[in-house]
Design a protein around this motif. Structure first.
Motif, PDB file in Angstrom:
ATOM      1  N   GLY A 182       0.802  -1.210   0.000  1.00 17.72           N
ATOM      2  CA  GLY A 182       0.000   0.000   0.000  1.00 17.72           C
ATOM      3  C   GLY A 182       0.835   1.259   0.000  1.00 17.72           C
ATOM      4  N   ILE A 183       0.150   2.364   0.231  1.00 18.00           N
ATOM      5  CA  ILE A 183       0.788   3.681   0.292  1.00 18.00           C
ATOM      6  C   ILE A 183       0.348   4.394   1.569  1.00 18.00           C
ATOM      7  N   VAL A 184       1.078   5.432   1.941  1.00 15.71           N
ATOM      8  CA  VAL A 184       0.763   6.232   3.121  1.00 15.71           C
ATOM      9  C   VAL A 184       0.765   7.690   2.691  1.00 15.71           C
ATOM     10  N   LEU A 185      -0.339   8.394   3.001  1.00 19.89           N
ATOM     11  CA  LEU A 185      -0.507   9.799   2.605  1.00 19.89           C
ATOM     12  C   LEU A 185      -0.911  10.637   3.797  1.00 19.89           C
ATOM     13  N   PRO A 186      -0.352  11.848   3.968  1.00 21.49           N
ATOM     14  CA  PRO A 186      -0.708  12.683   5.097  1.00 21.49           C
ATOM     15  C   PRO A 186      -2.108  13.269   4.940  1.00 21.49           C
ATOM     16  N   ILE A 187      -2.786  13.484   6.074  1.00 18.56           N
ATOM     17  CA  ILE A 187      -4.099  14.160   6.023  1.00 18.56           C
ATOM     18  C   ILE A 187      -4.156  15.385   6.942  1.00 18.56           C
TER      19      ILE A 187
END
Length: 188
Positions: A182-187
């Motif tokens: 998967g991927i990790v994205l800031p929110i």
């Protein structure tokens, strides 16, 4: 029909990432903070071929980086495929697992390459439309994240999942090995 939720998941992740890029984040993921982590998974149970021996699914983690730890809640859906041909006609054993786990990930370093160990616990409902069972999910494993940019991480891990029947209905325990990508994205 099952591709619609995955498409929406990917669109939401990309939209969040694009919005973060245009918003001028001050620290990104390497500085810590809240994030989302869409993930695809493949599960191998080791059962006899055709008897719920493999599965595929996805989840969407929502987490927080806290020093050397990531704490992440991850709802998930997994589709187990299989047919049984014992004595008589084939029986469709395909089943869906709906549930979630809470991960505790210990990140050994926060550089470009971020190896981590993970334990997780949660619950699920699992089975066919006619027979559902309540499950306890426990996971342990290891993985690595790579910081493509300071606001985009790629992630892969390998876990052992205990999928335990807690109410005595439906299929028995279905433990197995899970590979996540998967991927990790800031929110924030």
């Amino acid at each position: 029909m099952r591709r619609i939720p995955l498409s929406l998941l990917i669109a939401a992740a990309c939209t969040a990432h694009a919005g973060q890029q245009s918003g001028g984040s001050d620290s990104g993921l390497l500085g810590g903070g809240w994030y989302i982590a869409p993930v695809g998974e493949v599960t191998y149970t080791g059962n006899a071929p055709g008897h719920l021996d493999y599965a595929g699914g996805f989840g969407l983690g929502i987490g927080k980086m806290l020093g050397d730890f990531n704490i992440e809640a991850r709802p998930l859906w997994v589709h187990y495929s299989g047919n049984a041909a014992t004595h008589g006609p084939r029986v469709d054993l395909s089943s869906d697992l709906w549930g979630g786990v809470v991960d505790a990930q210990y990140v050994f370093s926060r550089g470009a390459w971020q190896p981590y160990a993970v334990i997780a616990a949660g619950g699920a409902t699992w089975g066919t439309a006619g027979v559902r069972s309540t499950r306890f999910l426990g996971e342990a494993g290891a993985g690595i994240q790579y910081a493509v940019t300071d606001t985009f991480l790629a992630r892969a891990d390998l876990r052992y999942r205990a999928n335990l029947n807690t109410d005595g209905t439906g299929p028995g325990d279905q433990n197995g090995v899970v590979a996540n990508l998967g991927i990790v994205l800031p929110i924030d």
